[in-house]
Write an enzyme that holds these catalytic residues in place. Structure first.
Site, PDB file in Angstrom:
ATOM      1  N   SER A 213       0.863  -1.101   0.087  1.00 26.37           N
ATOM      2  CA  SER A 213      -0.097   0.156   0.055  1.00 26.37           C
ATOM      3  C   SER A 213       0.955   1.274   0.020  1.00 26.37           C
ATOM      4  O   SER A 213       1.656   1.500  -1.069  1.00 26.37           O
ATOM      5  CB  SER A 213      -0.920  -0.102   1.203  1.00 26.37           C
ATOM      6  N   ASP A 313      -9.619  -4.280  -4.674  1.00 25.34           N
ATOM      7  CA  ASP A 313      -8.848  -3.445  -4.097  1.00 25.34           C
ATOM      8  C   ASP A 313      -9.097  -2.104  -4.737  1.00 25.34           C
ATOM      9  O   ASP A 313      -8.815  -2.178  -6.129  1.00 25.34           O
ATOM     10  CB  ASP A 313      -7.339  -3.696  -3.925  1.00 25.34           C
ATOM     11  N   HIS A 343      -7.861  -5.547  -0.336  1.00 28.70           N
ATOM     12  CA  HIS A 343      -6.720  -4.554   0.019  1.00 28.70           C
ATOM     13  C   HIS A 343      -6.463  -5.019   1.574  1.00 28.70           C
ATOM     14  O   HIS A 343      -7.516  -5.184   2.469  1.00 28.70           O
ATOM     15  CB  HIS A 343      -6.966  -3.302   0.074  1.00 28.70           C
TER      16      HIS A 343
END
Length: 376
Positions: A213, A313, A343
């Site tokens: 991320s 995601d 995610h």
């Protein structure tokens, strides 16, 4: 169970036993057959773009929704409670991270641009003779939440299963520290490891940089920086970059950001808040390559990359775009598309099933690359 799930998102004060209770929820979800998990979710199996959502994750997300947990952050807009958001992520990751592998751990300190920089080292074999490969890991959390404890189980797992020493970096977080503070810390951590590789028993030319991320964005930016620095002075380059559902354009307007803006843990509102807290008032534009690595003018000459994207995601499309841009620039890329994942899945192996299998595939892919370097 629903009461425990509610506390996971920080909507209510987190009790000291929260990680243990969350772990219990994970164990319950693990033993449920896929059909029962879908049935308990109260919905038909979810399929988007031909990707069936993992049944355990479908039930997990339903529990979150039913208890009012709508995203990663507690509060919204200017009313976001950063401290509670950080506590919520920490308890969730600890509770669902699975058992910690028994590896040796030590806390180190490196000089950073704004003072001492905390680095947690996980040693694969303290008795090893000769230099060992290493992984520098930058945690996720939108540049605002996340810490070394959130990623302790993952780093232990990477250390044990890959046979590498892992160096987890405690970089500065927003909103206390705006961009590019995190970037500067991560570059400093990488350079420190390269410079002190011999003293640390690490092979300087076999250092992997990786993150998820926000940490994936930092990974990309560090590889850009290291390449540029090496053009003017000696600096060993990373041998591999591991980009797990990375942020690649801070201001992206992709289909996946719209399609998965709500209901899949990381929300559009979360991302807007993360961007505001990290970039607003920093003096950097959202298009600056230091926060949007896909917008860098030159992606050539970078180390081989493993890019992981998750089918559910919001960051899926920009991760795919970055993988394609690297290929177009002549970089060797292995792109793993985890169609049924959301995610944050690498933090949830305690849910078992498809989540555990997906994480295992990520680790085995990294291991195959490292073995390939040894053979070469």
């Amino acid at each position: 169970m629903t009461d425990v799930i509610a506390r996971m998102g920080g909507r209510r004060p987190l009790a000291r036993e929260a990680p243990r209770a969350i772990r219990l929820v994970g164990k319950v979800l693990t033993v449920l057959p896929a059909r029962l998990a879908v049935l308990l979710s109260g919905r038909r199996p979810i399929v988007v773009d031909g990707n069936p959502l993992d049944p355990t994750l479908q039930l997990f997300l339903t529990l979150l929704r039913r208890t009012g947990v709508t995203g990663m952050l507690t509060g919204s807009g200017d009313a976001v409670d950063v401290a509670k958001s950080r506590a919520g992520m920490r308890d969730t990751c600890i509770g669902l991270g699975g058992p910690g592998a028994p590896v040796e751990v030590e806390n180190l300190s490196a000089p950073g641009p704004a003072g001492p920089l905390g680095i947690r080292r996980y040693r694969s074999d303290p008795a090893a003779v000769g230099a060992v490969p290493a992984l520098v890991y930058f945690h996720g959390g939108g540049f605002v939440v996340g810490d070394l404890d959130c990623y302790d189980a993952l780093c232990r797992r990477l250390c044990r299963d890959l046979g590498v020493d892992v160096f987890s970096v405690d970089y500065r977080l927003a909103p206390q520290h705006k961009a590019p503070a995190a970037v500067e810390d991560c570059c400093a951590a990488y350079e420190w490891l390269v410079t002190h590789a011999a003293d640390l028993g690490v092979c300087a030319d076999r250092i992997v940089v990786g993150g998820d991320s926000a940490g994936g964005a930092l990974t990309a930016v560090v590889t850009h920086w290291a390449r540029d620095q090496a053009r003017n002075r000696p600096l060993a380059q990373p041998c591999l970059q591991l980009l797990i559902y990375p942020v690649t354009v801070m201001t992206a307007q992709t289909r996946s950001r719209t399609l998965f803006a709500a209901g899949y843990l990381l929300t559009g509102a979360d991302m807007d808040t993360f961007a505001r807290l990290y970039v607003e008032g920093s003096g950097l534009a959202g298009t600056d390559p230091r926060v949007s690595p896909l917008l860098a003018r030159d992606l050539s000459g970078l180390p081989p990359a493993i890019v992981i994207t998750a089918g559910y995601d919001p960051l899926r499309d920009e991760g795919e775009q970055y993988a394609e841009a690297l290929v177009q620039a002549g970089v060797s890329v292995t792109h793993l598309q985890m169609g049924g994942m959301i995610h944050g899945f690498i933090n949830f192996p305690g849910l078992g099933g498809g989540v555990e299998r997906s994480l295992a595939e990520v680790i085995s892919t990294v291991g195959a690359h490292l073995q390939g370097f040894e053979a070469g």
